[in-house]
Design an enzyme around this catalytic site. Structure first.
Site, PDB file in Angstrom:
ATOM      1  N   GLU A  52      11.005  -4.664   3.639  1.00 49.27           N
ATOM      2  CA  GLU A  52      11.027  -6.085   3.270  1.00 49.27           C
ATOM      3  C   GLU A  52      10.589  -6.261   1.813  1.00 49.27           C
ATOM      4  OE1 GLU A  52       9.517  -4.807   5.924  1.00 49.27           O
ATOM      5  OE2 GLU A  52       9.803  -6.059   7.716  1.00 49.27           O
ATOM      6  N   LYS A  95      10.906   0.159  13.293  1.00 49.56           N
ATOM      7  CA  LYS A  95      11.459   0.383  11.949  1.00 49.56           C
ATOM      8  C   LYS A  95      12.507   1.487  11.975  1.00 49.56           C
ATOM      9  CE  LYS A  95       7.045  -0.710   9.670  1.00 49.56           C
ATOM     10  NZ  LYS A  95       5.977  -0.156   8.803  1.00 49.56           N
ATOM     11  N   LYS A 124       0.839  -1.203   0.000  1.00 46.61           N
ATOM     12  CA  LYS A 124       0.000   0.000   0.000  1.00 46.61           C
ATOM     13  C   LYS A 124       0.875   1.254   0.000  1.00 46.61           C
ATOM     14  CE  LYS A 124      -3.490   2.439   2.704  1.00 46.61           C
ATOM     15  NZ  LYS A 124      -4.292   2.462   3.953  1.00 46.61           N
ATOM     16  N   GLU A 168      -3.438  -5.666  15.673  1.00 47.63           N
ATOM     17  CA  GLU A 168      -2.943  -4.387  15.156  1.00 47.63           C
ATOM     18  C   GLU A 168      -4.056  -3.340  15.184  1.00 47.63           C
ATOM     19  OE1 GLU A 168      -1.382  -3.656  10.936  1.00 47.63           O
ATOM     20  OE2 GLU A 168       0.435  -3.807  12.145  1.00 47.63           O
ATOM     21  N   GLY A 174      -4.553  -1.484   5.500  1.00 50.89           N
ATOM     22  CA  GLY A 174      -3.825  -2.628   4.952  1.00 50.89           C
ATOM     23  C   GLY A 174      -4.411  -3.953   5.400  1.00 50.89           C
ATOM     24  N   ARG A 175      -4.769  -4.060   6.690  1.00 51.73           N
ATOM     25  CA  ARG A 175      -5.269  -5.341   7.199  1.00 51.73           C
ATOM     26  C   ARG A 175      -6.728  -5.579   6.844  1.00 51.73           C
ATOM     27  NH1 ARG A 175      -3.600  -1.855  10.891  1.00 51.73           N
ATOM     28  NH2 ARG A 175      -5.107  -0.850  12.280  1.00 51.73           N
ATOM     29  N   HIS A 183      -2.760 -32.125  20.658  1.00 50.51           N
ATOM     30  CA  HIS A 183      -1.556 -32.891  21.009  1.00 50.51           C
ATOM     31  C   HIS A 183      -0.397 -31.959  21.329  1.00 50.51           C
ATOM     32  CE1 HIS A 183      -3.502 -36.616  19.538  1.00 50.51           C
ATOM     33  NE2 HIS A 183      -4.058 -35.791  18.671  1.00 50.51           N
TER      34      HIS A 183
END
Ligand SMILES: O=P(O)(O)OC[C@H]1O[C@H](O)[C@H](O)[C@@H](O)[C@@H]1O
Length: 506
Positions: A200, A474, A194, A334, A248-249, A365
């Site tokens: 990254e 960041k 966005k 977030e 974004g999410r 388990h």
């Protein structure tokens, strides 16, 4: 209408009185709740009967909802009011998939979404007509988790569509392992960001751009079209736009979802949108007491603030949904991981619980021992698929039997003479069932969680649409890069030692 603080206090007082009443006796004393506390919205069935509230607690929760004007805030969301209060923007992810508001800003947003969806369809057709067999989608957070979840959950192995590969982490191992399997002549690369400023994505994008044998197979999906051209020389015809009125999410329903369309076809992607739109219509039109997103949000508030439970687990009993906990961690934590109200004052109650989870039956388990006999009560969202779409009927029945058994055992517990074998019970859960794991049902489920998150934010008085808390890390990382290269030193003494250890062994 009572004020929110008074409603909150009344809810907590009642929870204290309820502590002496077991969940089992709540249900045995009011068996009608098994159906009264349930919802059916298209392919989705949700049942809250094993949550630890009674009808009086629900009355208080709904008065809390009214005191916070939830109905008005739902309308505000759909109408494109600036519900993202700190960035003074709308949050119109609903307009990406439904057209339920007459507000001009919502209508304009929906028209833009339809235009981009037409372009997406064209891209899918054009790529299918060419030599490309593999798609690499490079993105992270909201530009990765939704498409990765939906493409993985909905792809049919034999459909003969594109093979999707998702690259998010900056760890070079991820890049190296991925490239070992791919042919640059048969691969297209999507840069999904966005902001088009995420380190990254940009670093991984540079590696893949240089790896491709034809730069015309590099595409971008972004709200920053100019930066895509400046940084990667990608022309506008190879860019699909996003907008700042979609977080974004919350962006799976936008061009960020292109990998899903490439994996399952554009018709499948639009079926997912239709499922979300069906949930939108329910949330917008149903009165609070008949509104599944309001129930889900109030249940989270009850567990967090009335019972003081500090974590929440999501347990999909279907391997195709194993990424759902990861996706929901970003959507929920977030959005709601804040301690300052929208007006800048400190919150007056606990906000988001720590969300986590795992797939069933594997989790039985690994961490179920703690869920049954640990000192911390963990409320669960148990997610099941009625028709799992395979022919292994014994496996299907065993999976369903375990899902049913865990819901009952966690709620009811079991007595025993040996204290080591006593199950305290009283572990609340919500049952969320999809008829089949198909696009419409998944769209409805994810939209339900989006609306529940927003409504929890309304009740806690926080803005669910910003994320200032991800910036400091960041900034420090970019300041430490020269130190890692040996051109500077860290100011913090512990960081200095850790840096020396890292550099000494690198
Ligand atoms: O899509 P992008 O701009 O690359 O952002 C990717 C992600 O990184 C940010 O730091 C935020 O944590 C997320 O909300 C966002 O989804």
């Amino acid at each position: 209408m009572t004020n929110p603080a008074a409603s909150h206090d009344a809810m907590r007082t009642h929870a204290t009185r309820l502590q002496t009443t077991s969940l089992r006796s709540l249900v045995e004393g009011d068996p009608a709740r098994a159906t009264d506390f349930a919802f059916r919205i298209g392919p989705l069935y949700v049942n809250f009967a094993r949550q630890g509230y009674d009808r009086e607690a629900l009355d208080q929760l709904f008065s809390l909802a009214e005191a916070n004007d939830l109905a008005g805030r739902i309308r505000a969301l759909f109408d494109g009011e600036p519900v993202n209060t700190t960035e003074h923007r709308p949050a119109l992810h609903t307009a990406l998939r439904s057209d339920l508001s007459d507000a001009p800003v919502a209508k304009a947003a929906h028209a833009q979404a339809i235009d981009v969806r037409a372009r997406m369809r064209g891209w899918v057709q054009a790529l299918a007509a060419g030599p490309v067999t593999d798609i690499v989608s490079i993105g992270i957070g909201g530009s990765d988790l939704g498409p990765r979840l939906a493409a993985g959950a909905l792809s049919e192995p034999a459909a003969g569509r594109f093979r999707l590969h998702f690259l998010s982490n900056i760890d070079g191992n991820a890049v190296e392992r991925m490239l070992a399997e791919l042919d640059p002549a048969r691969t297209a690369v999507l840069l999904v960001s966005k902001s088009f400023g995420t380190r990254e994505t940009l670093l991984n994008g540079e590696i893949l751009r240089d790896w491709l044998d034809d730069a015309s197979r590099l595409y971008a999906i972004t709200a920053n079209v100019d930066r895509a051209r400046e940084a990667f020389d990608i022309p506008a015809e190879r860019v699909l736009p996003m907008w700042d009125w979609v977080g974004g999410r919350y962006s799976l329903w936008s061009a960020v979802g292109l990998p899903v369309a490439l994996a399952i076809g554009m018709d499948g992607f639009e079926a997912m949108l239709a499922g979300a739109a069906e949930m939108d219509a329910h949330v917008l039109r149903q009165p609070l007491r008949q509104n599944v997103a309001v129930w889900h949000a109030l249940t989270a508030v009850w567990n967090r603030n009335a019972l003081g439970l500090s974590t929440q687990a999501v347990l999909p009993y279907d391997d195709r949904l194993k990424l759902l906990p990861n996706y929901l961690q970003q959507l929920v934590m977030e959005s709601l991981g804040k301690s300052v109200r929208a007006d800048g004052s400190p919150v007056t109650c606990d906000t988001v619980a720590a969300w986590w989870g795992g797939v069933g039956t594997d989790s039985q388990h690994s961490f179920f021992q703690a869920l049954h006999q640990g000192t911390q009560v963990v409320p669960l969202d148990l997610i099941g698929i009625a028709d799992p779409g395979h022919d292994y009927r014994a496996n299907r029945d065993e999976l369903h039997a375990n899902l049913l058994a865990q819901s009952e055992a966690l709620a009811n517990g079991d007595s025993h003479d040996d204290p080591h074998r006593v199950y305290p019970g009283g572990r609340p859960s919500t049952w969320l069932q999809l008829d089949r794991l198909e696009p419409r049902a998944l769209g409805a489920l994810l939209a339900l969680y989006e609306h529940s998150v927003y409504l929890q934010g309304v009740i806690w008085g926080i803005n669910p649409f910003d994320q200032f808390g991800v910036e400091l890390g960041k900034q420090l990382a970019s300041q430490l890069l020269p130190a890692l290269a040996g051109d500077a030193d860290a100011s913090d003494p512990v960081t200095r030692e850790l840096l020396a250890q890292l550099r000494g062994r690198a």
